[in-house]
Design a protein around this motif. Structure first.
Motif, PDB file in Angstrom:
ATOM      1  N   UNK A   1       0.866  -1.177   0.000  1.00 18.91           N
ATOM      2  CA  UNK A   1       0.000   0.000   0.000  1.00 18.91           C
ATOM      3  C   UNK A   1       0.904   1.229   0.000  1.00 18.91           C
ATOM      4  N   UNK A   2       0.711   2.119  -0.957  1.00 13.70           N
ATOM      5  CA  UNK A   2       1.576   3.290  -1.088  1.00 13.70           C
ATOM      6  C   UNK A   2       0.954   4.493  -0.384  1.00 13.70           C
ATOM      7  N   UNK A   3       1.734   5.129   0.461  1.00 13.91           N
ATOM      8  CA  UNK A   3       1.289   6.337   1.152  1.00 13.91           C
ATOM      9  C   UNK A   3       2.350   7.428   1.000  1.00 13.91           C
ATOM     10  N   UNK A   4       1.884   8.677   0.867  1.00 18.62           N
ATOM     11  CA  UNK A   4       2.761   9.843   0.738  1.00 18.62           C
ATOM     12  C   UNK A   4       2.871  10.512   2.099  1.00 18.62           C
ATOM     13  N   UNK A   5       4.120  10.667   2.587  1.00 20.84           N
ATOM     14  CA  UNK A   5       4.366  11.253   3.901  1.00 20.84           C
ATOM     15  C   UNK A   5       5.105  12.575   3.712  1.00 20.84           C
ATOM     16  N   UNK A   6       4.528  13.629   4.243  1.00 14.82           N
ATOM     17  CA  UNK A   6       5.131  14.963   4.169  1.00 14.82           C
ATOM     18  C   UNK A   6       5.676  15.357   5.535  1.00 14.82           C
ATOM     19  N   UNK A   7       6.956  15.681   5.578  1.00  9.16           N
ATOM     20  CA  UNK A   7       7.592  16.146   6.807  1.00  9.16           C
ATOM     21  C   UNK A   7       7.431  17.658   6.876  1.00  9.16           C
ATOM     22  N   UNK A   8       6.589  18.153   7.755  1.00  6.19           N
ATOM     23  CA  UNK A   8       6.312  19.582   7.849  1.00  6.19           C
ATOM     24  C   UNK A   8       7.504  20.354   8.360  1.00  6.19           C
ATOM     25  N   UNK A   9       8.474  19.681   9.006  1.00  9.26           N
ATOM     26  CA  UNK A   9       9.661  20.381   9.517  1.00  9.26           C
ATOM     27  C   UNK A   9      10.645  20.685   8.402  1.00  9.26           C
ATOM     28  N   UNK A  10      10.786  19.782   7.448  1.00  9.76           N
ATOM     29  CA  UNK A  10      11.770  19.957   6.374  1.00  9.76           C
ATOM     30  C   UNK A  10      11.134  20.164   5.008  1.00  9.76           C
ATOM     31  N   UNK A  11       9.854  19.826   4.884  1.00  9.59           N
ATOM     32  CA  UNK A  11       9.193  19.935   3.592  1.00  9.59           C
ATOM     33  C   UNK A  11       9.415  18.734   2.689  1.00  9.59           C
TER      34      UNK A  11
END
Length: 523
Positions: free
Chosen positions: A16-26
């Motif tokens: 299952x593919x999920x997109x993870x965004x790190x709000x600290x680094x972008x």
């Protein structure tokens, strides 16, 4: 090519593919999550991982010398067990009680006399323990605490061609009884454990797997903690049965798929296709059965499930090669579909065996599996909790599927005090062992919570935002290849860590491989 590499490397082939965004680094990362399937036909890597986890769970609880009951809070350990549930130690004094849930009513409890063609079981005082007895070798003084590997199965439905699993005469083979026994096998297994605990005199703990024989009848392999005499096991198997007090369902009333009962949305009832009258409701059908029992106590149940005469039992000691082989055998077929368990490596089966599967599936498809099964409409009975869209032959239960052949429930049965841990806790334990081995070898293990959704940012909001990957952005080949490279790197690091640990530990201690049944002084 990516799928072939993934299968050979032991990587999930349908993540299952999920997109993870790190709000600290972008940074935005595509994270593959293993599908977690337990079936080899869907994902060999995840199925193999699930099998290894079950093997670990089996080993940890089988030959325990400490009692998990001692680890429980006293208040929790003394909680009463619901009557009729696995672990219930009540005695019915020669009577059989059948309890059913009825919508809008209290539990329907029907008491009938115990069948006269089965032996009675003795009453044994119940001890508060889950571990077995110990035996002392009179010659050496050594103490042994053996456990059991037991196999029970269902009776015969007709002569089978030896080694092939197909009936000698398909016309006389009792496919209907075979199908009903498969559908209700879990009930007779629960009754077997209840009876065994009453006779053994302690809270017998087990790890069991349900598998099909070559003839496709389900049977049970069980690792039992503690030693129980073989005569007792055979006595319990002979005395175990389950009477199915359901409405009669031998001959279907409605067989034409174009003239089945129709749904009345106004009254929320199913109507007879010819008369337009409501069908007999589930409550009415059971009330009618109770009336018949009150008039004639000799009324027979709709079906009786019994265990077969063959029961195999072997005593084993913990830490022996025989015990390790038994664990592997217990979990051998857990990743296989029931119908394809004995297929060749390429999935092919001979025509006669395929015909045997098709004939059994044809019977299973239209027999009711539960009070709420849509197949009751064929027998002019409205299922419990009816609703629109119910079609005979299309019950959503997996028990009707060709790949399951009646075994639609769990394939692994574990008692409550086997280890005192959940499967998730066993998984975490295995991960912790790997983590400690890597740290001891000077290798930094991957951070388990490196992108957890509950890790907070400076604004006290989640630092990592998880989103679904849009269909047009999914690149499974690239993600799988990256997973293969990561898996190989982790595996090499783990093998290096194990090699260093083995050097520090020195040579292994000799293993006592004597059998629990042949060792001097063993019972």
């Amino acid at each position: 090519m990516a799928l072939t590499l993934a299968e050979s490397a032991g990587v999930c082939v349908r993540p299952l593919l999920r997109k993870v965004t790190d709000r600290a680094t972008g940074d935005v990362t595509c994270v593959p999550i293993p599908c977690g399937s337990t079936r080899e036909s869907k994902c060999p890597a995840c199925a193999a991982k699930a099998r290894r986890l079950r093997m670990h769970q089996c080993r940890e609880g089988w030959h325990r010398t400490d009692d998990p009951l001692e680890l429980l809070d006293p208040a929790e350990a003394e909680l009463p067990v619901p009557e009729g549930a696995p672990g219930d130690e009540s005695d019915t004094d020669g009577a059989e009680e059948e309890a059913e849930e009825v919508e809008g009513e209290e539990r329907r409890i029907r008491s009938t006399r115990r069948r006269q063609d089965v032996p009675d079981l003795p009453r044994v005082p119940m001890e508060r323990r889950t571990v077995g007895r110990t035996f002392r070798d009179a010659r050496t003084g050594r103490v042994y605490q053996p456990s059991m590997f037991v196999t029970v199965t269902l009776p015969s439905y007709g002569r089978i061609v030896p080694g092939r699993g197909v009936p000698e005469d398909p016309r006389s083979y009792d496919y209907r009884r075979a199908a009903l026994d498969a559908l209700h096998f879990p009930k007779v297994v629960d009754r077997f454990w209840q009876n065994l605990r009453r006779v053994a005199g302690y809270r017998v703990q087990y790890f069991a797997s349900v598998e099909p024989q070559k003839r496709l009848a389900p049977h049970l392999h069980a690792a039992i903690r503690g030693a129980i005499p073989r005569a007792t096991l055979r006595q319990v198997a002979r005395a175990t049965y389950v009477s199915l007090w359901w409405p009669p369902h031998e001959v279907p009333v409605h067989t034409d798929p174009n003239r089945m009962p129709t749904w009345d949305p106004t009254n929320r009832r199913y109507l007879h296709p010819d008369t337009g009258r409501p069908l007999t409701s589930w409550k009415q059908a059971l009330d009618r059965l109770d009336d018949e029992l009150a008039i004639d106590p000799a009324t027979k149940p709709a079906h009786v499930v019994r265990l077969g005469k063959q029961i195999d039992a072997k005593g084993l000691l913990g830490g022996t090669p025989d015990a390790d082989r038994a664990v592997r055998y217990l979990c051998k077929y857990l990743t296989k579909d029931v119908a394809s368990t004995y297929a060749a490596s390429d999935g092919e089966m001979d025509d006669e065996y395929e015909a045997h599967i098709d004939r059994l599936h044809a019977e299973l498809r239209y027999l009711p599996c539960s009070p709420s099964c849509a197949n009751w409409l064929r027998f002019n009975v409205e299922p419990q909790n009816p609703g629109p869209g119910m079609v005979p032959g299309r019950c959503p239960s997996r028990a009707h599927d060709r790949e399951h052949l009646g075994l639609g429930g769990r394939r692994v049965l574990v008692s409550r005090q086997w280890t005192g841990k959940t499967l998730s806790e066993h998984k975490a334990d295995r991960a912790e062992v790997v983590r400690q081995a890597l740290e001891a070898a000077g290798i930094d293990p991957p951070e388990a919570r490196r992108a957890a959704a509950d890790v907070l940012h400076t604004d006290v909001r989640p630092r990592y935002v998880w989103e679904d990957v849009p269909l047009e952005e999914r690149d499974y080949a690239t993600v799988i290849v990256a997973s293969i490279a990561e898996h190989r790197r982790w595996k090499a690091e783990h093998e290096h860590a194990k090699t260093l640990a083995a050097r520090r530990a020195g040579p292994p201690a000799p293993v006592d491989d004597r059998s629990a049944t042949s060792a001097p002084g063993a019972a």
